[in-house]
Design a protein around this motif. Structure first.
Motif, short mmCIF file in Angstrom:
data_model
loop_
_atom_site.label_atom_id
_atom_site.label_comp_id
_atom_site.label_asym_id
_atom_site.label_seq_id
_atom_site.Cartn_x
_atom_site.Cartn_y
_atom_site.Cartn_z
N GLU A 98 -4.61 13.07 3.56
CA GLU A 98 -6.00 12.72 3.85
C GLU A 98 -6.82 12.68 2.57
N ARG A 99 -6.59 13.63 1.67
CA ARG A 99 -7.35 13.68 0.42
C ARG A 99 -7.12 12.45 -0.44
N ILE A 100 -5.90 11.90 -0.43
CA ILE A 100 -5.63 10.74 -1.28
C ILE A 100 -5.94 9.43 -0.57
N GLY A 101 -6.47 9.51 0.66
CA GLY A 101 -6.90 8.31 1.36
C GLY A 101 -5.80 7.53 2.05
N ALA A 102 -4.69 8.19 2.37
CA ALA A 102 -3.59 7.51 3.05
C ALA A 102 -3.86 7.44 4.55
N ARG A 103 -3.51 6.32 5.15
CA ARG A 103 -3.60 6.19 6.61
C ARG A 103 -2.34 6.72 7.28
N TYR A 104 -1.21 6.61 6.58
CA TYR A 104 0.07 7.10 7.11
C TYR A 104 0.71 8.03 6.10
N ALA A 105 1.53 8.95 6.62
CA ALA A 105 2.31 9.83 5.75
C ALA A 105 3.73 9.90 6.28
N ILE A 106 4.70 9.74 5.37
CA ILE A 106 6.12 9.86 5.71
C ILE A 106 6.65 11.10 5.01
N GLY A 131 0.80 -1.22 0.00
CA GLY A 131 0.00 0.00 0.00
C GLY A 131 0.83 1.27 0.00
N LEU A 132 2.06 1.21 -0.53
CA LEU A 132 2.94 2.38 -0.56
C LEU A 132 2.60 3.27 -1.75
N ILE A 133 2.49 4.57 -1.49
CA ILE A 133 2.21 5.56 -2.54
C ILE A 133 3.40 6.50 -2.59
N HIS A 134 4.16 6.46 -3.67
CA HIS A 134 5.35 7.30 -3.75
C HIS A 134 5.67 7.57 -5.21
N GLY A 135 6.61 8.47 -5.43
CA GLY A 135 7.04 8.78 -6.79
C GLY A 135 5.90 9.28 -7.67
N SER A 136 5.87 8.81 -8.91
CA SER A 136 4.86 9.27 -9.86
C SER A 136 3.45 8.90 -9.43
N GLN A 137 3.31 7.79 -8.69
CA GLN A 137 1.97 7.41 -8.21
C GLN A 137 1.45 8.44 -7.22
N LEU A 138 2.32 8.97 -6.37
CA LEU A 138 1.91 10.01 -5.43
C LEU A 138 1.47 11.26 -6.17
N VAL A 139 2.22 11.65 -7.19
CA VAL A 139 1.85 12.82 -7.98
C VAL A 139 0.48 12.62 -8.62
N ASN A 140 0.26 11.44 -9.20
CA ASN A 140 -1.02 11.15 -9.86
C ASN A 140 -2.17 11.14 -8.87
N ASP A 141 -1.94 10.58 -7.68
CA ASP A 141 -3.00 10.54 -6.66
C ASP A 141 -3.35 11.93 -6.17
N ILE A 142 -2.35 12.80 -6.03
CA ILE A 142 -2.63 14.17 -5.61
C ILE A 142 -3.47 14.89 -6.67
N LYS A 143 -3.11 14.68 -7.94
CA LYS A 143 -3.90 15.29 -9.01
C LYS A 143 -5.31 14.73 -9.05
N ALA A 144 -5.43 13.43 -8.79
CA ALA A 144 -6.76 12.80 -8.77
C ALA A 144 -7.60 13.30 -7.61
N SER A 145 -6.94 13.84 -6.57
CA SER A 145 -7.67 14.39 -5.44
C SER A 145 -8.02 15.86 -5.64
N ASN A 146 -7.90 16.32 -6.90
CA ASN A 146 -8.30 17.68 -7.27
C ASN A 146 -7.33 18.75 -6.78
N GLU A 150 -5.78 23.90 -11.71
CA GLU A 150 -7.10 24.49 -11.48
C GLU A 150 -8.09 23.41 -11.03
N PRO A 151 -8.46 23.37 -9.74
CA PRO A 151 -9.39 22.34 -9.27
C PRO A 151 -10.81 22.60 -9.75
N GLY A 152 -11.58 21.53 -9.90
CA GLY A 152 -12.97 21.64 -10.31
C GLY A 152 -13.93 21.52 -9.14
N LEU A 153 -15.12 22.08 -9.28
CA LEU A 153 -16.10 22.07 -8.20
C LEU A 153 -16.64 20.67 -7.93
N ASP A 154 -17.06 19.98 -8.99
CA ASP A 154 -17.65 18.65 -8.79
C ASP A 154 -16.68 17.67 -8.13
#
Length: 479
Positions: free
Chosen positions: A176-184, A144-159, A252-256
């Motif tokens: 919190e926005r990307i649904g992580a339980r832990y942050a390093i 369940g590790l989110i790092h590198g390009s996956q972290l960038v993509n998840d942040i963008k997916a979180s608007n 530019e984040p979207g409203l929906d």
């Protein structure tokens, strides 16, 4: 003949000399330092190398000065024992927490402070700390590790984009926005006390926190000197693709998507903070209350409040025995509501339902249903399905609930009267989740209220929306 021998000897010496200057012999596909591989990635001091997971940490946090040397060794020599990574204890603590309470782990590159501008930025060392930490955690059996390009993509997916990440505090809400339980995350800064004397240290502060309550799971804090500092510092001269804050492209984040992220975050909070209350219980999630202070919605809310009072009064008389059951109440009449007389409660409710149905077909009505469904699904998913979402199968009771929900929207947030609680408990619900979207100053705020129907106790979670979303919300709500 003598001259010939001398010439032959001279040619042999020159040939050997040229051969010795021609560089190392390269095996097939074998990179050569300085040719196929930059010098920065290799040591320049007696065979020492950049730290890896096989390096053993000494008491002061540095690497041993005597590194393994295979010169003169034979292929039959005994294998060396695997040694400890310099982040070994930190890795063990994070792995223990993650294996005990599994969840996604977001690994952010370490920041450094730009001495000229004072801004935070990422260099090759910050990138290296994140990637080597992720690698070591994977070797320790953590998933369940989110790092590198996956972290960038998840942040963008979180608007959001990397332009939103400007400081250490931003890690908390981004994770919190990307649904992580832990942050390093952390910092790696070079401190220079005397540039001429090369009196300097590398200060590393590396930590892991649990996102929901910000509990610190692990901490590595050291001022490194000597070999380890020098070897880590080499990474600052390597390339990195990380650009944050003012150096990152504008996003530019979207409203929906922002509204949907907000409901996911609120659902995650309820599941994390009140999971013991919710788990194993029957939970009803009401449609989101999206009141408007103007127009038809306000009139419908006022009408719903009048209907609720009249119906509750009739129901109290039923408790005295004058009316047998709720079905009989629906057929009771005439009923006068806000200056209009209806033949029965049923006739009044049917007219109200027609008006509300037209309103529910609007953007605000569809948004209310979609967001409340998303809230319920998020709670259920984060509790591993160990919660039952309740829906009322009775059309008349369902309509009454809808009217009461609209009536509550005209009152204070989280208002649930005793009769509503009684209705919900009769339908089998044990917990009630309500939500509302309301204007706050120049912006809006989403509020979720969890009500324990056995005790009446309430738990409230808020999610303020940024002012930039207000024009779009006003257009949807007709405010």
């Amino acid at each position: 003949m003598v001259v010939s021998k001398k010439l032959t000897g001279l040619v042999m010496v020159l040939t050997a000399s040229v051969w010795s200057c021609s560089g190392p012999e390269r095996a097939p596909h074998q990179p050569i330092t300085g040719v196929d591989r930059p010098y920065d990635s290799q040591p320049d001091d007696g065979g020492r190398r950049a730290p890896t997971g096989d390096d053993e940490e000494t008491d002061d946090g540095s690497l041993p000065s005597a590194m393994p040397d295979d010169r003169g060794s034979s292929s039959t020599s005994a294998p060396t024992q695997r040694s400890k990574h310099f982040l070994g204890e930190f890795i063990q603590e994070v792995a223990a927490a993650a294996l005990d309470m599994p969840g996604n782990i977001a690994v952010f590159p370490a920041m450094k402070r730009n001495s000229d501008t004072g801004d935070n930025e990422i260099d090759g060392l910050g990138d290296h700390l994140a990637e080597t930490t992720a690698t070591e955690l994977e070797l320790a059996g953590v998933s369940g590790l989110i790092h590198g390009s996956q972290l960038v993509n998840d942040i963008k997916a979180s608007n959001r984009g990397l332009d939103s990440w400007c400081g250490l505090d931003d890690v908390y809400w981004l994770a919190e926005r990307i649904g992580a339980r832990y942050a390093i995350f952390g910092t790696a800064n070079r401190k220079t006390f005397d540039r001429l004397a090369r009196d300097e240290t590398l200060e590393v502060v590396w930590q892991c926190i649990r996102v929901d309550d910000r509990f610190r799971v692990a901490l590595y804090r050291k001022e490194l000197t000597g070999d380890l500092a020098q070897q880590l510092y080499r990474y600052t001269r390597t390339d990195t693709s990380w650009a944050i804050c003012q150096d990152a492209p504008t996003f530019e984040p979207g409203l929906d998507p922002e509204l949907r992220i907000a409901m996911r975050v609120l659902g995650q909070r309820l599941a994390a903070e009140h999971g013991a209350k919710l788990a194993g219980h029957r939970v009803q999630v009401d449609p989101m209350s999206i009141p408007s202070l103007q127009g038809e919605r306000a009139q419908l809310q006022a009408w719903a409040l009048a209907f609720q009072r009249a119906f509750d009064q009739a129901e109290r008389r039923a408790d005295d025995g004058s009316i047998l059951d709720r079905d009989a109440i629906w057929e009771q009449g005439p009923v006068s509501l806000m200056g209009t007389e209806y033949e029965t409660f049923r006739a009044a409710a049917e007219q109200y339902e027609q008006k509300l149905s037209a309103l529910s077909g609007s953007k605000a009505g569809a948004l209310s249903k979609d967001l409340s469904n998303l809230l319920g699904a998020t709670i259920q998913r984060h509790l591993g399905g160990n919660v039952t979402l309740v829906s009322d199968d009775s059309e008349r009771d369902q309509l009454l609930q809808l009217i009461r929900a609209e009536a509550s929207a005209a009152q204070r947030d989280g208002a649930v009267d005793p009769s509503t609680i009684a209705d919900l408990r009769a339908s089998g619900a044990e917990m009630l989740v309500t939500s509302s979207l309301r204007p706050i100053a120049e912006s809006y705020q989403i509020t979720v209220v969890l009500t324990d129907l056995a005790t009446g106790a309430k738990s409230i979670e808020d999610f303020p929306l940024e002012a930039r979303f207000s024009p779009g919300l006003r257009a949807i709500l007709g405010a």
